[in-house]
Design a protein around this motif. Structure first.
Motif, mmCIF file in Angstrom:
data_model
loop_
_atom_site.group_PDB
_atom_site.id
_atom_site.type_symbol
_atom_site.label_atom_id
_atom_site.label_comp_id
_atom_site.label_asym_id
_atom_site.label_seq_id
_atom_site.Cartn_x
_atom_site.Cartn_y
_atom_site.Cartn_z
ATOM 1 N N LYS A 109 -49.398 78.930 -10.943
ATOM 2 C CA LYS A 109 -50.705 78.446 -11.408
ATOM 3 C C LYS A 109 -50.812 78.547 -12.941
ATOM 4 N N ILE A 110 -49.751 78.138 -13.579
ATOM 5 C CA ILE A 110 -49.696 78.131 -15.043
ATOM 6 C C ILE A 110 -49.888 76.706 -15.539
ATOM 7 N N ALA A 111 -50.771 76.506 -16.526
ATOM 8 C CA ALA A 111 -51.029 75.176 -17.088
ATOM 9 C C ALA A 111 -50.138 74.964 -18.324
ATOM 10 N N ILE A 112 -49.496 73.797 -18.345
ATOM 11 C CA ILE A 112 -48.645 73.446 -19.497
ATOM 12 C C ILE A 112 -49.253 72.248 -20.204
ATOM 13 N N THR A 113 -49.478 72.366 -21.513
ATOM 14 C CA THR A 113 -50.015 71.255 -22.312
ATOM 15 C C THR A 113 -48.997 70.847 -23.359
ATOM 16 N N LEU A 114 -48.995 69.539 -23.653
ATOM 17 C CA LEU A 114 -48.074 68.983 -24.636
ATOM 18 C C LEU A 114 -48.861 68.243 -25.705
ATOM 19 N N ASN A 115 -48.622 68.579 -26.942
ATOM 20 C CA ASN A 115 -49.290 67.928 -28.076
ATOM 21 C C ASN A 115 -48.216 67.402 -29.035
#
Length: 483
Positions: free
Chosen positions: A351-357
């Motif tokens: 339940k880990i959120a990964i974001t990419l910018n």
């Protein structure tokens, strides 16, 4: 002189330089003063008038005045007298019988009255630093019409413009010792500096070669002084270092060969263990649950051992010098989005959120070694997934700027300790308790990452975010032009 100083101690060299400066300055000053004396003697005849020079001219001028006599009071006589005494250094004044000024180059009244004028006829007297000689002017009847007063000084004087040059030359000669001391100080100090610069430059070159790991050189300097002994000691140190490094290199080679042989030897039995454990699991699908559990543990640990062996072999390959990059055109935005999608499958389990910018020209294909870059990202992100607690976040920021791609990967875990940031890139470093994996690892992950990034022409740094959690920042070079 350089040969004389070369084998002497630095203190002796300084003393020699000081003595040479003083001796050379004294000798040059003596020569200068002697030349000035000769010039002075010569100038006495050619350029300098003696102190009584103008006094010696008085008889000739007196004869001229007596010869012209009353004609000097006419316009033509006035011009003749003026032409005769022009630029001669003698001033004159024509007066009438009462002492009144008629003409001349000195217009300050000399005689107060007729009596004083008559008193001064054919005599020399002094007034205001001038010597004054008075010549009477008498007509044919014996009547005094007036007089011509000649004014001069008793002092040395110069012939024309040459006199000014003589003054300049004598002044320069007078202060020449200061210039000689300054000049010879610069000269001999340069010789001294050159005498010590040679060994110092040799030592600097030798230090640079050692830095470049090149020990095949000699220090060509022999002298019986401090610098010579320093060069000799440096040469001995280099020889001992060469022996030590040769032994160390030999031991390292042996170590690499042993690890490589061991890793290759382990691959076969581990493959056999994995194969038999998989076969036993397949053959006992309906058997004892306890037996299946044990077989699964054997299989998992066999796979883990195989992974460690592969990492060891890969780390050995990275340490070899013959690196061959294989850059291919990559659209960074698409590539990074695909990688993040792969990580999301594993992240969902915790339940880990990964974001990419992404920032910069991500649509333009760039040349990069895709395989090495993938391994770098896989190692760093897998570490973040492992150390980030459930419900946490991982943020991946990428910026393309000029010929570089900059990355920052931050998680919300407990972050790096000071010891981690100092030693995390060391081979086989396992980390402290805050970042140590419960399942264990080889300690080769970040070691491999650093080597890969350096091969890609970049660098990596570890840190912690202000809000907590670990941050890994790194960059690598790219080529924008694709033929």
């Amino acid at each position: 002189m350089y040969r004389i100083m070369e084998n002497r101690s630095l203190v002796s060299q300084l003393r020699i330089v000081f003595v040479c400066i003083i001796a050379a300055s004294i000798a040059a000053t003596a020569v200068t003063y002697a030349a000035a004396a000769v010039l002075y003697v010569y100038a006495q005849y050619k350029c300098i008038y003696p102190a009584n020079y103008y006094e010696m001219q008085i008889p000739y001028i007196d004869a001229f005045i007596r010869n012209k006599n009353v004609a000097l009071f006419s316009q033509s006589g006035k011009e003749e007298l003026q032409n005769m005494l022009s630029g001669n250094g003698i001033y004159y004044q024509a007066v009438d019988a009462e002492g009144n000024i008629l003409y001349g180059t000195n217009l300050e009244r000399i005689f107060d009255d007729k009596a004083e004028l008559y008193k001064r006829f054919n005599t020399t007297f002094k007034r205001q630093n001038y010597y004054i000689y008075t010549v009477p002017v008498i007509d044919d009847d014996g009547k005094v019409l007036g007089a011509i007063a000649l004014l001069y000084r008793l002092k040395m004087s110069y012939v024309g413009a040459r006199g000014r040059w003589l003054i300049i030359i004598f002044v320069i000669a007078l202060i020449s010792p200061f210039f000689y001391i300054l000049g010879f100080t610069m000269l001999f100090s340069r010789i001294f500096v050159n005498s010590i610069n040679k060994p110092l430059n040799l030592l600097m070159d030798a230090s640079q070669k050692i830095k470049e790991r090149d020990l095949d050189f000699t220090i060509d300097y022999r002298a019986d002084n401090e610098l010579g002994r320093l060069c000799a000691a440096f040469s001995e140190m280099k020889d001992e270092l060469k022996k030590s490094l040769s032994a160390q290199w030999k031991m390292e080679q042996e170590r690499v060969e042993i690890i490589e042989a061991l890793a290759h030897d382990l691959k076969t039995p581990l493959s056999i263990i994995r194969g038999y454990s998989e076969a036993l699991i397949d053959a006992n699908t309906g058997g004892s649950e306890k037996l299946l559990k044990y077989l699964s543990i054997i299989e998992n640990n066999a796979e883990k051992c195989s992974g460690l062996v592969q990492q060891m072999l890969y780390a050995l390959d990275l340490e070899r010098t013959n690196v061959h990059l294989q850059p291919v055109p990559v659209e960074m935005a698409e590539f990074l989005e695909q990688k993040v999608h792969q990580y999301e499958l594993q992240a969902k389990q915790k339940k880990i959120a990964i974001t990419l910018n992404i920032q910069g020209g991500t649509k333009t294909p760039v040349l990069v070694d895709k395989d090495r870059l993938e391994r770098v990202l896989d190692n760093i992100v897998s570490n973040s997934l492992e150390y980030t607690p459930a419900g946490g976040k991982i943020n991946i920021s990428v910026k393309i700027e000029d010929n570089n791609v900059f990355y920052e990967i931050c998680d919300t875990g407990r972050g790096f300790s000071q010891k981690d940031m100092e030693r995390a890139f060391d081979k086989f470093y396992r980390g402290d308790e805050a970042r140590r994996s419960k399942t264990g690892h080889s300690g080769l992950g970040l070691f491999i990452v650093r080597h890969l990034i350096e091969q890609l022409g970049g660098s990596i740094r570890l840190g912690n975010a202000e809000s907590g959690g670990a941050c890994v920042t790194f960059h690598h070079k790219i080529f924008r032009d694709i033929q």
